[in-house]
Design an enzyme around this catalytic site. Structure first.
Site, PDB file in Angstrom:
ATOM      1  N   ALA A 168      -5.800  -8.295 -20.239  1.00 19.36           N
ATOM      2  CA  ALA A 168      -6.843  -7.338 -19.208  1.00 19.36           C
ATOM      3  C   ALA A 168      -7.804  -7.072 -19.988  1.00 19.36           C
ATOM      4  O   ALA A 168      -7.743  -7.260 -21.442  1.00 19.36           O
ATOM      5  CB  ALA A 168      -5.879  -6.160 -18.782  1.00 19.36           C
ATOM      6  N   LYS A 169      -9.006  -6.619 -19.672  1.00 16.54           N
ATOM      7  CA  LYS A 169     -10.018  -6.058 -20.405  1.00 16.54           C
ATOM      8  C   LYS A 169     -10.862  -5.072 -19.337  1.00 16.54           C
ATOM      9  O   LYS A 169     -10.677  -5.231 -18.092  1.00 16.54           O
ATOM     10  CB  LYS A 169     -10.990  -7.280 -20.767  1.00 16.54           C
ATOM     11  CG  LYS A 169     -11.876  -6.920 -21.858  1.00 16.54           C
ATOM     12  CD  LYS A 169     -10.970  -7.143 -23.181  1.00 16.54           C
ATOM     13  CE  LYS A 169     -12.208  -6.858 -24.347  1.00 16.54           C
ATOM     14  NZ  LYS A 169     -11.449  -7.383 -25.611  1.00 16.54           N
ATOM     15  N   GLY A 170     -11.506  -4.101 -20.018  1.00 16.80           N
ATOM     16  CA  GLY A 170     -12.259  -3.136 -19.161  1.00 16.80           C
ATOM     17  C   GLY A 170     -13.680  -3.120 -19.791  1.00 16.80           C
ATOM     18  O   GLY A 170     -13.859  -3.327 -21.111  1.00 16.80           O
TER      19      GLY A 170
END
Ligand code: GLU
Length: 431
Positions: A120-122
């Site tokens: 995941a990444k933000g």
């Protein structure tokens, strides 16, 4: 054999492999490994679409009383092997497709070092240097609250990335905990030690870069203690890696960051440079070095090049000029596929991001485990475990690259994609 399925609804053009951005680059990297996946290729389309992507509006009141809106993202690329895991970056150029690519590289990285996470990444599209501390805190908290519907210690665990740090993680942990009504330390990693952070986490990415970098150098008969090194980006990754290489005897001859490029043939005084960066926020203005142009950085005579800044730095335009014999990718996605091919033809070994910078998330995993058990390990124990995992992953990738006569990047993707798709197959489709 082709596994393309006419019923797969195509993604929009800006998400296709020929689109020249990080997501297009990631798709090209996946395409290169499909022939090696055997029966698991049936599931490969899974890798080409993020499981879930969230765009959030982040409004805050600025210190001058006006209201500013920022765009924020959290993308969970894959959760077949465990919860989503990956950092949050604050940068003015962040886009959804960039965060998609970064989340996908996290899936590959986590599988490559075999930590039980998906990817995941933000990010928030903002230049944090333009914000006061209070504004940064309000933006971080509102963003955390907005993505709170999909993150959590067993769902998706953010961490630091470009322009985010322990303080930002403390605010994220506090905001999530306030909303839940219970302190939840395991919701983010890279926290301050006093809030359930782990010893060794701050240095872990740089230490991992150094550890596998030395392994790679040994495999090509290069002596690190006499090597000349050029580093792009001198923050948490490049700065620590540069320090460890210098301690091993290497000469850091050139450093480039957002402020400019400095050079010193005899080797820069790395501790003094780190002290300068801590105050000035850039290597520019460091007295004990020559200033060279940003373009001249690519011509610097060196043995090892460490890109440790942003994506798409090594391109077809400069790959032919690089003098190093070894490129260690501290950044995520610094080399385009075209440049990868040029470097390979020129017999320059590329140690890819998805293995080279995996030390950060490896110690994030240790932090998360420590938070769950509320039992904290010594720094020596953490570093020893980190080195063991990194060396094992490197050995596996090296072996696979020899076996299939492919680059280390393709070998890492083969190993990681097989692990992800095997999990996918075991779990099956629901419903
Ligand atoms: N942002 C780091 C990376 O790109 C660390 C991610 C994490 O620790 O979850 O690998």
């Amino acid at each position: 054999m082709s596994y393309s399925n006419p019923y797969n609804h195509p993604l929009p053009s800006y998400l296709q492999a020929d689109h020249l951005g990080p997501w297009g680059i990631y798709l090209q990297q996946v395409d290169r490994v499909i022939p090696y996946l055997g029966h698991l290729a049936r599931w490969a389309e899974t890798l080409k679409r993020p499981k879930r992507a969230l765009i959030v509006d982040v409004p805050i009141q600025l210190d001058n009383g006006t209201v500013a809106h920022f765009e924020g993202y959290r993308v969970q690329h894959n959760t077949s092997r465990g919860p989503g895991k990956g950092g949050v970056r604050f940068h003015q150029d962040v886009t959804l497709s960039e965060v998609m690519a970064l989340s996908a590289w996290m899936s590959i990285k986590n599988a490559a070092v075999n930590v039980p996470y998906g990817g995941a990444k933000g990010g928030i599209r903002v230049d944090p240097k333009t914000l006061s501390r209070g504004e940064l805190e309000r933006m971080t908290r509102r963003y955390t609250s907005e993505i709170g519907i999909i993150i959590g210690p067993t769902k998706d665990i953010p961490a630091p990335d470009v322009n985010t740090n322990e303080q930002v993680m403390a605010w994220m942990m506090d905001t999530y905990s306030m909303n839940e009504g219970a302190t939840s330390t395991g919701v983010v990693t890279g926290k301050p030690i006093d809030l359930g952070g782990s010893l060794g986490r701050r240095e872990a990415t740089g230490r991992g870069v150094f550890t596998v970098g030395v392994e790679a150098a040994n495999h090509i008969g290069m002596d690190v203690s006499t090597a000349r090194i050029a580093v792009q980006g001198f923050g948490n990754v490049g700065g620590i890696a540069g320090k460890l290489f210098a301690q091993a005897g290497a000469r850091v001859v050139a450093v480039q960051d957002h402020g400019g490029t400095i050079y010193q043939e005899a080797g820069l005084d790395v501790p003094a440079l780190l002290a300068h960066v801590a105050v000035a926020g850039t290597v520019a203005g460091f007295a004990k070095a020559e200033v060279i142009s940003n373009d001249a950085f690519w011509d610097v005579d060196c043995d090892i090049l460490i890109p440790a800044a942003l994506e798409q730095q090594i391109t077809a335009a400069n790959a032919g000029r690089i003098k190093a014999r070894l490129v260690i990718e501290g950044a995520n996605g610094p080399t385009t596929p075209e440049a990868d091919d040029i470097l390979q033809e020129r017999n320059i070994l590329v140690l890819p991001d998805v293995i080279a910078n995996a030390g950060g998330v490896t110690v994030s995993y240790f932090e998360w485990v420590q938070d769950f058990s509320s039992f904290f390990w010594s720094e020596d124990e953490i570093n020893a475990r980190l080195v063991r995992i990194m060396k094992e992953a490197f050995a596996g990738v090296w072996h696979l690259a020899q076996e299939h006569k492919v680059s280390l990047r393709t070998a890492t993707f083969i190993m990681a994609c097989k692990r992800i798709l095997h999990a996918r197959e075991l779990r099956g489709l629901y419903p």
